[in-house]
Design an enzyme around this catalytic site. Structure first.
Site, PDB file in Angstrom:
ATOM      1  N   HIS A  74       7.399   2.015 -11.480  1.00  0.00           N
ATOM      2  CA  HIS A  74       7.278   2.798 -10.256  1.00  0.00           C
ATOM      3  C   HIS A  74       7.875   4.185 -10.483  1.00  0.00           C
ATOM      4  CE1 HIS A  74       9.098   4.092  -6.277  1.00  0.00           C
ATOM      5  NE2 HIS A  74       7.832   3.959  -5.952  1.00  0.00           N
ATOM      6  N   HIS A 112       8.166  13.842  -7.465  1.00  0.00           N
ATOM      7  CA  HIS A 112       8.315  13.067  -6.233  1.00  0.00           C
ATOM      8  C   HIS A 112       8.249  14.034  -5.064  1.00  0.00           C
ATOM      9  CE1 HIS A 112      10.555   9.643  -3.970  1.00  0.00           C
ATOM     10  NE2 HIS A 112       9.243   9.451  -3.996  1.00  0.00           N
TER      11      HIS A 112
END
Length: 750
Positions: A299, A344
């Site tokens: 992830h 991110h």
């Protein structure tokens, strides 16, 4: 016998004591000379050789430079060797990769051999510490230096006992100091634990100085339910430890086994709790549909730390792929100059180029495993930069990229069919420009529209107004694993249907940690049926800012294939994940148990693997095991509380629901060399096909948090019954781990 020179040359050197700041050191050109006993001498080009300094190449201490330091050191880091010890780190830079490889092989070889014979694990540890203790380079040690070795091994032998034994040995040999082979004999006589002595007597010895036959050792293993041992295996193991100098030289062991060979066989990889073929070979059927496998998944692969402000680096993709992960994630956003970037979104994490990641995947994707790599695209790019993504993917990956399946194909491909191929997972019609996956947005697939469908322009306009973008045909045709609407799946299950007729041939639905828990409690049976024909991807909740992980046991028990974890965090879920994918040659694909597949295909566990516990169709059972003793347990890295270890073992069994039973042994003070516990445990196993055993070794530190030394995790179904050793792997950022050995007796009762 005097050591001989193996290699010599001129290298650039940097480094020294770790107690001083390495920034103070500069690269300096040095004459370097390596001897066959592992001693490295170096001196400056303008100095006399008499001023040379000494360094020891130790087992596990010679490594290639980590990528981050390779970048930091610039031209010197490109072909650099790192040599580390207890209180020092040295760097030697070579002129080429070939020269580095030659030096490394020579250095590592000195830690493997003694007088031309390969050493076993115990001998390697003793040989390394013997050379470090020999301060005056004499090739012998006295009682004070022997005490230093005992302290480093956390032997648990008091100084008074050691002094008494040393004097007794000196008197027998009529010498004041001991050479290495004499020290090995002395150490083994002094340090053999009572458990090994007891087992040796049970095998047929009349006393600990006796020698027993190979047949007696084989009968002993069979009496302990180690039925996978045969005479061929016994002879090769005994021959190996005779050749490695494991026997006491004063006992003729050509026709049998002394207690030291017996001990080495008991602690050998041949007697591991895991069948070696499981970890070294791809033994499962790889011709089943992709949905029939658990797939090793990561992830936010690019992150090195937390989810808010840590560094993003391409190197994390290399690390993930080299460790056997087959699914990596890319969060794609618009970048400068028309080139997409990965980071991110809406955080302070650094940004890296999408193109560089794709090139990294191309280079490292199939070095660990040839089975397909899945690129999970979290796509937030504008229409134009999505076209650029398609250009990059096509130009770099070429024929390795699978692309969308033909409409007429209705069968799911298998891992064998896609060997050496790269799969794209993502949305093929409309994507969100603003909302992160981790924030659990309202379902955006309500705006999905195939480019040629009626009313497409109206729906596309609605999508644009909602901060959405259509996926260009150039990118859509590259996506094989199509995203399935989470909203659609929820509605389908609420209506009592596990699947729908209009699902794509290779579809995947993503679920956050929170959603996974909610849907598992409401629709567990339907979800299991869904996972027989469609993919589920599960990922940590968006509030795990510290990059911690969630327990993967629940989604695995539901048959979810892509349970994505933060690989930069070495926490309990990551330890379980490592244990899950140890088997099947660590190829990243593990065939799910029969009851999780449709229709039930071949067994995930061949019947010729010996006394393996086996999945037993997911039935409950009882696991009984006894932790007898340990061997060569090191002090945890960076731990405090003195130089000796006070070890104890935690034993945990994780079931499908994530709830686990746990117990622990007593603490053994000041003994990491051969602690004895003799602790017996019995656990109720909820599902033998999914449940996992986790053993963790801890250092009991008074008035401080206990330090983790190492862990072992594996599915209960893969464990071999009998008296076994368990390799404990220590926490480390590289693939090199400190290994301690534990004989463990495991018996499953139904």
């Amino acid at each position: 016998m005097s050591p001989t020179v193996l290699m010599s040359g001129v290298l650039w050197k940097r480094g020294g004591s770790t107690s001083r700041c390495l920034k103070r050191y500069e690269w300096k050109e040095k004459h370097v000379r390596l001897f066959d006993d592992g001693t490295i001498y170096y001196w400056s080009k303008d100095e006399d050789e008499s001023l040379k300094k000494r360094l020891i190449a130790t087992a596990g201490g010679v490594q290639k430079l980590p990528k981050r330091k390779e970048i930091k050191f610039g031209k010197f880091g490109q072909h650099c060797i790192m040599i580390s010890g207890q209180s020092y780190v040295f760097y030697f830079s070579c002129a080429s990769e070939e020269e580095r490889q030659e030096w490394m092989e020579a250095m590592e070889g000195t830690t493997m051999f003694y007088e031309g014979q390969e050493m076993g694990p115990t001998m390697r540890a003793l040989h390394t510490l013997f050379r470090l203790a020999d301060k005056d380079f004499s090739g012998t040690i006295n009682s004070r230096e022997a005490k230093d070795i005992a302290h480093r091994l956390s032997s648990g032998i008091s100084d008074a006992e050691l002094e008494k034994a040393f004097k007794k040995f000196q008197k027998r040999l009529r010498t004041k100091e001991l050479d290495f082979q004499d020290f090995v004999d002395f150490w083994r006589e002094t340090s053999l634990n009572d458990f090994v002595k007891q087992q040796f007597m049970l095998a047929g010895a009349s006393n600990i100085n006796d020698c027993i036959s190979e047949k007696q050792v084989l009968e002993y293993f069979h009496s302990r339910n180690n039925s996978d041992w045969d005479m061929g295996k016994m002879k090769s193991t005994v021959k190996e430890y005779r050749r490695s100098g494991s026997a006491v030289k004063k006992v003729n062991t050509d026709e049998g086994c002394d207690i030291f060979i017996f001990s080495e066989a008991l602690h050998s990889l041949t007697n591991s709790v895991l069948k070696s073929e499981m970890c070294k070979t791809v033994y499962q059927d790889m011709d089943q549909p992709l949905t029939d496998y658990w797939i090793n998944s990561s992830h936010n692969t690019y992150l090195t730390g937390d989810q808010l402000k840590s560094e993003s680096t391409i190197d994390m993709y290399r690390i993930a792929l080299e460790q056997g992960f087959r699914c990596v994630e890319l969060d794609c956003w618009d970048g400068p100059d028309g080139d997409p970037i990965v980071y991110h979104g809406y955080t302070m994490t650094s940004k890296i180029k999408f193109q560089d990641i794709v090139a990294c995947v191309k280079e490292y994707g199939f070095k660990k495993s040839m089975y397909p790599v899945i690129l999970s695209l979290e796509n937030h790019c504008s229409f134009g930069q999505q076209k650029r993504m398609a250009e990059i993917l096509t130009s770099i990956l070429g024929d390795t990229l699978v692309g969308s399946l033909p409409p007429e194909r209705k069968e799911m491909p298998s891992p064998n069919e896609l060997r050496g191929k790269i799969i794209l997972k993502g949305k093929s019609t409309v994507i969100s420009l603003e909302i992160e996956e981790d924030e659990e947005p309202e379902d955006d697939e309500q705006f999905f529209e195939t480019s040629g469908a009626a009313g497409g322009s109206i729906r596309a306009s609605q999508a644009m107004a909602k901060g959405m973008s259509k996926v260009p045909q150039e990118l859509a045709q590259l996506i094989m694993m199509e995203s399935v609407s989470r909203h659609k799946v929820k509605c389908m299950w609420e209506d009592g249907h596990a699947i729908a007729d209009d699902l794509p041939t290779v579809g995947c639905c993503s679920f956050s940690e929170t959603t996974t828990l909610k849907l598992a409690s409401a629709h567990a049976d339907l979800w299991r049926q869904f996972n027989k024909v469609c993919f589920s991807r599960n990922y940590p909740g968006g509030l795990r800012f510290n990059s911690s992980n969630f327990n993967p046991m629940l989604p695995w028990s539901l048959g979810c294939q892509l349970v994505a974890l933060n690989i930069q965090t070495h926490d309990r879920p990551m330890q379980l994940n490592h244990g899950r994918f140890l088997e099947n040659g660590e190829c990243g694909y593990v065939l799910k148990p029969e009851h999780m597949r449709k229709p039930a295909g071949p067994s995930s566990m061949p019947v010729d693997f010996g006394p393996v516990i086996g999945p037993s169709f997911g039935n409950p059972g009882i696991l009984t095991l006894t932790i007898h003793c340990g061997h060569l347990i090191p002090k945890a890295k960076h731990s405090i509380g003195g130089d000796r270890v006070d070890p104890y073992i935690k034993v945990q069994v994780y079931g499908p629901s994530g709830i686990h039973e746990k117990s622990r042994t007593k603490t053994v003070n000041n003994n990491g060399y051969n602690p004895m516990w003799g602790s017996r445990f019995t656990f109720d196993v909820e599902d033998t096909a999914v449940s996992m055993l986790l053993l963790s070794c801890w250092d009991d530190i008074p008035a401080q948090p206990d330090a983790l030394v190492g862990v072992f995790a594996a599915p209960i179904s893969t464990l071999l019954q009998g008296i076994r050793f368990v390799p404990i792997k220590g926490k480390c950022q590289s693939s090199q781990f400190t290994v301690a050995l534990y004989p463990v007796s495991c018996l499953l009762l139904y």
